[in-house]
Design a protein around this motif. Structure first.
Motif, mmCIF file in Angstrom:
data_model
loop_
_atom_site.group_PDB
_atom_site.id
_atom_site.type_symbol
_atom_site.label_atom_id
_atom_site.label_comp_id
_atom_site.label_asym_id
_atom_site.label_seq_id
_atom_site.Cartn_x
_atom_site.Cartn_y
_atom_site.Cartn_z
ATOM 1 N N ASP A 1 58.885 -11.127 68.254
ATOM 2 C CA ASP A 1 59.162 -12.386 67.577
ATOM 3 C C ASP A 1 57.893 -13.141 67.201
ATOM 4 O O ASP A 1 57.934 -14.002 66.337
ATOM 5 C CB ASP A 1 60.072 -13.264 68.419
ATOM 6 N N ILE A 2 56.783 -12.824 67.796
ATOM 7 C CA ILE A 2 55.510 -13.440 67.425
ATOM 8 C C ILE A 2 54.682 -12.363 66.737
ATOM 9 O O ILE A 2 54.282 -11.380 67.348
ATOM 10 C CB ILE A 2 54.770 -13.997 68.657
ATOM 11 N N ARG A 3 54.433 -12.551 65.450
ATOM 12 C CA ARG A 3 53.770 -11.547 64.639
ATOM 13 C C ARG A 3 52.440 -12.074 64.121
ATOM 14 O O ARG A 3 52.354 -12.638 63.041
ATOM 15 C CB ARG A 3 54.670 -11.160 63.467
ATOM 16 N N VAL A 4 51.402 -11.874 64.898
ATOM 17 C CA VAL A 4 50.070 -12.317 64.508
ATOM 18 C C VAL A 4 49.531 -11.476 63.356
ATOM 19 O O VAL A 4 48.730 -11.959 62.550
ATOM 20 C CB VAL A 4 49.124 -12.282 65.737
ATOM 21 N N ASP A 5 50.010 -10.255 63.216
ATOM 22 C CA ASP A 5 49.551 -9.401 62.121
ATOM 23 C C ASP A 5 49.885 -9.991 60.754
ATOM 24 O O ASP A 5 49.175 -9.737 59.778
ATOM 25 C CB ASP A 5 50.140 -8.003 62.249
#
Length: 87
Positions: free
Chosen positions: A55-59
Motif C-alpha cells: 500500500d505504500i509505493r515509494v517507487d
C-alpha cells in the motif's frame, strides 16, 4: 480488484497509443515514452503479482514524474512535427 491492479492495463494502453504516435510521426521522443510506459506496465504487473498488499509505493515517486515528462515531451514533439507537415 484494487485501483492499483488497473494501472498495469492502463499503462499498457498508453504505451500502445504512444507507439502508434511514434509509428505515425517517427519522432524519437514518442518511442522513448512508449518504452518508458511499457516498462512501467511490466513493472506494475510484476509488483501487483508479487506484492498485491503493497500500500505504500515509494517507487511511484520516481516513475510518475518520468512518465509524465516523457509523455509530454512526446506529445510536444509530435505536435511540432504536425505543424511543419501540412498533410
Amino acid at each position: 480488484m484494487t485501483l492499483f491492479s488497473l494501472f498495469a492495463a492502463v499503462a499498457a494502453v498508453v504505451a500502445l497509443c504512444l507507439f502508434a504516435l511514434w509509428h505515425r510521426t517517427r519522432r524519437t521522443p514518442a518511442l522513448f515514452a512508449a518504452a518508458c510506459w511499457g516498462a512501467y506496465a511490466c513493472w506494475e504487473a510484476w509488483v501487483q503479482w508479487r506484492m498485491p498488499e503493497a500500500d505504500i509505493r515509494v517507487d511511484l515517486l520516481l516513475f510518475i514524474p518520468v512518465l509524465a515528462i516523457s509523455a509530454a515531451w512526446a506529445l510536444l514533439a509530435a505536435s511540432r512535427s504536425r505543424r511543419g507537415n501540412p498533410t
